[in-house]
Design a protein around this motif. Structure first.
Motif, PDB file in Angstrom:
ATOM      1  N   GLU A 170      48.565  37.062  53.099  1.00 47.20           N
ATOM      2  CA  GLU A 170      48.403  38.252  52.261  1.00 47.20           C
ATOM      3  C   GLU A 170      47.794  37.862  50.911  1.00 47.20           C
ATOM      4  O   GLU A 170      46.882  38.524  50.399  1.00 47.20           O
ATOM      5  CB  GLU A 170      49.766  38.919  52.055  1.00 47.20           C
ATOM      6  N   THR A 187      44.149  36.874  51.413  1.00 47.41           N
ATOM      7  CA  THR A 187      43.317  38.064  51.644  1.00 47.41           C
ATOM      8  C   THR A 187      42.917  38.702  50.317  1.00 47.41           C
ATOM      9  O   THR A 187      41.755  39.084  50.109  1.00 47.41           O
ATOM     10  CB  THR A 187      44.072  39.091  52.518  1.00 47.41           C
ATOM     11  N   LYS A 188      43.883  38.814  49.408  1.00 48.69           N
ATOM     12  CA  LYS A 188      43.599  39.406  48.091  1.00 48.69           C
ATOM     13  C   LYS A 188      42.701  38.494  47.258  1.00 48.69           C
ATOM     14  O   LYS A 188      41.807  38.963  46.550  1.00 48.69           O
ATOM     15  CB  LYS A 188      44.912  39.680  47.361  1.00 48.69           C
ATOM     16  N   LEU A 247      47.800  35.642  41.504  1.00 50.32           N
ATOM     17  CA  LEU A 247      48.219  35.865  42.892  1.00 50.32           C
ATOM     18  C   LEU A 247      48.825  34.607  43.474  1.00 50.32           C
ATOM     19  O   LEU A 247      49.862  34.645  44.154  1.00 50.32           O
ATOM     20  CB  LEU A 247      47.016  36.306  43.739  1.00 50.32           C
TER      21      LEU A 247
END
Length: 328
Positions: free
Chosen positions: A217, A220-221, A309
């Motif tokens: 996740e 992906t970001k 992130l």
């Protein structure tokens, strides 16, 4: 060359096994046990249990409705139509509609008997138990996806490294020879990895978390950010040589540090130093200088999000590991 999957192998093993057991028990319509096994053999354990529940509930409902309608109206083709008009909406309402097809097998058995007896009902219930039971047993074995997921992680990190290296090379030398194939490949790897993680979660019925879910996740970001900054970098003019050299050094260091470890804090500090350095530059005097400054600020903002992130992921990962230790 055609590849035979685990689901195919389990279906090929389970179907004759179910029929053989049904024949040993001397059940009528023993072949139907194999049909139920085929319908219940799924790609994950969770889907298999869910399929079993749908079919058991729908088949039991079918037996009750068949008894009521056939014994009331009679064993006529129109009775089947009336039964389906009642049965299908009820299964949809009860959310067991995936069991309609397997229930149709039971309905036709009862219709073909022209006399629904207690022995026949017991026969059908045992048939359902054998067919669905064998499917659940063969589906207990699910191959581990850990190694495959780990390979996806390695490919993904290799691609991230290459993308960051090419960005640094472009900023340093203006090299435009990169084909960009890693962009397309990364999109494919991320999609496949997320699908694998979803399957692996469903193979562990009592586990809702997955050690790789947050990782992919996060990647992906981050990948979405990398795609956004590529146009920004291409708009930086050659006259911004000093800034480009500093950014090239930053991206080169970032490329050397693409791994699951926590390196985000150090790069966030370096990013802040870059921002202060750019702020000390003379104020823009021309339109081109103004646009360059805007692109630089946007680029720094995007990379700050990229690193945050990673930092959030690492903090979450540490907390997760600590919870696991407390539970042991």
């Amino acid at each position: 060359m055609v590849r035979i999957g685990y689901r195919t192998i389990k279906t090929a093993v389970g179907t004759p096994l179910a029929i053989w057991i049904a024949e040993l028990l001397q059940l009528e319509n023993s072949v139907s046990a194999g049909i139920l096994t085929i319908l219940c053999t799924q790609v994950t354990r969770k889907k298999s249990f869910l399929a079993a529940w749908h079919r058991v509930a729908a088949c039991l409902l079918a037996i009750v409705l068949s008894f009521v309608i056939f014994e009331t109206i009679g064993f006529h083709p129109i009775s089947i139509g009336i039964l389906l008009l009642v049965f299908i909406p009820v299964t949809v309402m009860l959310r067991v509609s995936p069991g309609i097809v397997s229930s149709a097998v039971i309905i036709l058995h009862l219709y073909n008997s022209h006399n629904i007896t207690l022995d026949l009902i017991i026969n059908e219930i045992i048939l359902i138990t054998v067919g669905i039971g064998v499917a659940l047993i063969v589906n207990l074995y699910m191959p581990s996806l850990e190694a495959t997921i780990r390979r996806k992680q390695i490919i993904l990190e290799r691609n991230f490294t290459k993308i960051l290296e090419e960005i640094a090379l472009y900023l340093r030398d203006g090299d435009q020879s990169w084909s960009g194939e890693e962009i397309t490949q990364t999109e494919k790897v991320l999609k496949e990895a997320n699908q694998l993680v979803g399957r692996d979660v469903e193979n562990h019925v009592l586990r809702s978390e997955h050690p790789y879910y947050d990782y992919f996740e996060m990647r992906t970001k981050q990948f979405a950010i990398l795609k956004r900054i590529l146009p920004l970098i291409s708009r930086l003019p050659e006259t911004s040589y000093s800034q480009c050299g500093q950014l090239a050094h930053f991206f080169s260091g970032l490329a050397d540090s693409v791994h699951p470890g926590n390196t985000a804090v150090l790069f966030l500090e370096e990013l802040e130093s870059l921002r202060q350095s750019f702020d000390e530059d003379p104020l823009p005097k021309t339109r081109e200088e103004f646009e360059t400054r805007a692109h630089l600020l946007q680029l720094l903002y995007e990379m700050e999000n990229y690193l945050e992130l990673k930092q959030s992921f690492k903090e979450s990962d540490v907390q997760h590991r600590n919870r696991q230790k407390e539970q042991q």
